[in-house]
Motif scaffolding. Structure first.
Motif, PDB file in Angstrom:
ATOM      1  N   ARG A 156      48.741  42.640  42.793  1.00 17.69           N
ATOM      2  CA  ARG A 156      47.743  43.333  42.756  1.00 17.69           C
ATOM      3  C   ARG A 156      46.904  42.112  43.094  1.00 17.69           C
ATOM      4  NH1 ARG A 156      45.822  46.952  40.041  1.00 17.69           N
ATOM      5  NH2 ARG A 156      47.284  47.212  38.357  1.00 17.69           N
ATOM      6  N   ASP A 214      46.733  49.995  42.767  1.00 19.51           N
ATOM      7  CA  ASP A 214      48.063  48.702  42.171  1.00 19.51           C
ATOM      8  C   ASP A 214      48.035  47.364  43.112  1.00 19.51           C
ATOM      9  OD1 ASP A 214      48.985  49.973  44.136  1.00 19.51           O
ATOM     10  OD2 ASP A 214      51.200  49.750  43.367  1.00 19.51           O
ATOM     11  N   THR A 215      47.931  47.692  44.327  1.00 24.87           N
ATOM     12  CA  THR A 215      47.125  45.803  45.005  1.00 24.87           C
ATOM     13  C   THR A 215      46.086  45.468  45.126  1.00 24.87           C
ATOM     14  OG1 THR A 215      46.601  47.644  47.494  1.00 24.87           O
ATOM     15  CG2 THR A 215      48.834  47.270  46.667  1.00 24.87           C
ATOM     16  N   CYS A 246      42.402  48.133  37.472  1.00 25.97           N
ATOM     17  CA  CYS A 246      41.404  48.024  38.647  1.00 25.97           C
ATOM     18  C   CYS A 246      40.289  46.740  37.482  1.00 25.97           C
ATOM     19  CB  CYS A 246      41.335  47.859  39.594  1.00 25.97           C
ATOM     20  SG  CYS A 246      42.413  48.877  40.502  1.00 25.97           S
TER      21      CYS A 246
END
Ligand code: PLP
Length: 458
Positions: A156, A214-215, A246
């Motif tokens: 992330r 999720d990144t 996030c």
């Protein structure tokens, strides 16, 4: 449009009659607010640089009538109260010097200035007073918020912004990634409109979050896009991004003082905005920010990571000078330096005017009518063959501003004609004119006049 059409029927006037604008102005519950502002004259805004005093003195050659100012998206007009409060602070400085920090003729001790500003600012953005701070200008605050909230870890690592974000936000995101040792090419993720489209679809943003959330460490979009005037669905995007883990921050440069916001209830993590656009605090005015109460505890990750200075220390013990940081309660702990009183004074004067207008509810109600009226007149009296409005026509997807694109051959003529007639809008290269009727000081007659100038020149 339904409301405008109903009023047209009721008054027996056509929507496209000049008299309709006058009738709308006569029944505008906010019409007295215009008198709270300094309105530049036509002569002042059309004069060559340096040859006008700019002080409001009358002009012998004519042009002493007010200009048509439709540029509050860029720099709001001066509230008379802003000048009054600044003058009062200058008098305090002249008359009391350092004593003004604690004893003040108007009861505005400088040491507690930030709290007065925060209390008046909070209702404009739907925040609790202790969730709002004032400091610096916008981009600096974006950096300070990212210092606290951007924490790349494992997979992330990305910051999501719009592909056509305001350049300053783009540079801030890129440099934050670099500062954290990342590579902007992979860690600044861009949300792009579909080919051939001007604005981002909410569904596409939600899909992007579902696919890549999720990144993404931080989602940082603008509440209202500066170029297209598109308003984003802030509550939906906030919820969807947070469901993916996030952090969500909003740049509200074009949304604050324009839309009715509910930052606390939407659960937004942080937000930043400038106050010189729709909030009328003057050129280079002081910026403001929001930090949700869930991040206020001393143990919260953002509190651990924020960059600090003495003004974030509890006011009660700040002057004991112990070098042991005791955070103030709430967003105040994120402030760094002592409050710049003169820009904060201009802002305070402006916020008094918002309070007298009854806050964002009545302003937004008028704004929707004004902008719908502008859209209608542009479509009917200029016509889609000569221009294209790229701002969404759905009132929930825009604020005051319409962005109007002209073909290259028309663009220069239109902008020159507006300028010569004392209609102040702004041009964005290559061929877009942004027109923003502001409910605090603009009239329906202003909107009518702007469209007539465009119609005449074409
Ligand atoms: C107006 C605007 C800015 C201006 O930034 P400053 O730091 O106040 O000079 C930044 N970002 C956006 C989106 C804006 O609209």
């Amino acid at each position: 449009m339904d409301t405008l059409e109903a009023i047209a029927r009721e008054t027996g006037l056509g929507l496209d009659d000049a008299a309709f604008a006058a009738a709308m102005d006569a029944r505008d519950p906010l019409r007295a607010m215009r008198d709270e502002f300094a309105l530049p004259t036509v002569a002042q805004v059309t004069a060559d640089g340096g040859s006008s005093s700019g002080s409001g003195s009358s002009d012998e050659a004519g042009g002493s009538e007010p200009c048509t100012y439709l540029c509050g998206n860029s720099l709001g007009l001066m509230p008379l109260a802003a000048r009054r409060v600044v003058d009062e602070e200058m008098d305090m400085w002249a008359g009391r010097g350092v004593v003004g920090h604690h004893r003040h003729a108007q009861g505005r001790a400088w040491i507690a200035y930030r709290t007065r500003v925060a209390e008046l600012m909070a209702p404009l953005v739907g925040a609790q007073a202790d969730e709002v701070g004032v400091m610096n200008t916008l981009t600096v605050n974006v950096h300070l918020m990212l210092a606290a909230f951007y924490r790349p870890q494992g997979r992330r690592t990305r910051i999501l912004i719009e592909a056509r974000a305001f350049p300053s936000d783009h540079y801030a995101a890129e440099s934050q990634v670099r500062w954290h040792g990342g590579d902007p090419a992979s860690d600044v993720m861009l949300a792009t409109p579909r080919p051939g489209e001007d604005t981002l679809r909410t569904d596409d943003v939600l899909q992007l979050l579902a696919d890549h959330g999720d990144t993404i460490a931080v989602v940082m979009l603008s509440g209202v896009q500066y170029y297209t005037g598109q308003a984003f669905d802030m509550p939906r995007i906030t919820a969807a991004a947070q469901a993916q883990g996030c952090v969500v921050g909003w740049d509200l440069a074009h949304a604050a003082g324009n839309l009715d916001l509910a930052l606390h209830d939407w659960g937004v993590d942080f937000a930043c905005w400038c106050t010189y656009k729709y909030i009328n605090s003057g050129p280079g005015g002081i910026g403001a920010f929001f930090v949700h109460s869930r991040h206020h505890d001393a143990g919260a990750a953002a509190a651990e990571r924020r960059l600090t200075g003495w003004w974030g220390h509890r006011a009660e013990t700040r002057f004991e000078m112990t070098n042991r940081f005791e955070p103030a309660v709430g967003a105040a702990a994120f402030e760094v330096s002592n409050t710049p009183i003169l820009p904060a004074a201009a802002l305070l004067g402006s916020l008094e005017v918002f309070a007298r207008a009854g806050g964002m509810g009545p302003l937004r109600a008028k704004s929707e009518l004004l902008t719908a009226y502008l859209e209608h007149l542009l479509n009917e009296r200029v016509g889609p063959k000569r221009m294209r409005i790229i701002t969404p026509s759905d009132p929930t997807q825009r604020g005051a501003q319409l962005s109007v694109v002209f073909s290259e051959s028309y663009f220069a003529r239109v902008f020159a004609a507006l300028s010569a007639a004392g209609v102040v809008c702004d041009e964005r290269k290559p061929n877009c004119i942004r027109i923003a009727p502001v409910p605090l000081y603009n009239t329906y007659a202003d909107v009518w006049r702007c469209v007539e100038v465009i119609r005449d020149v074409l």
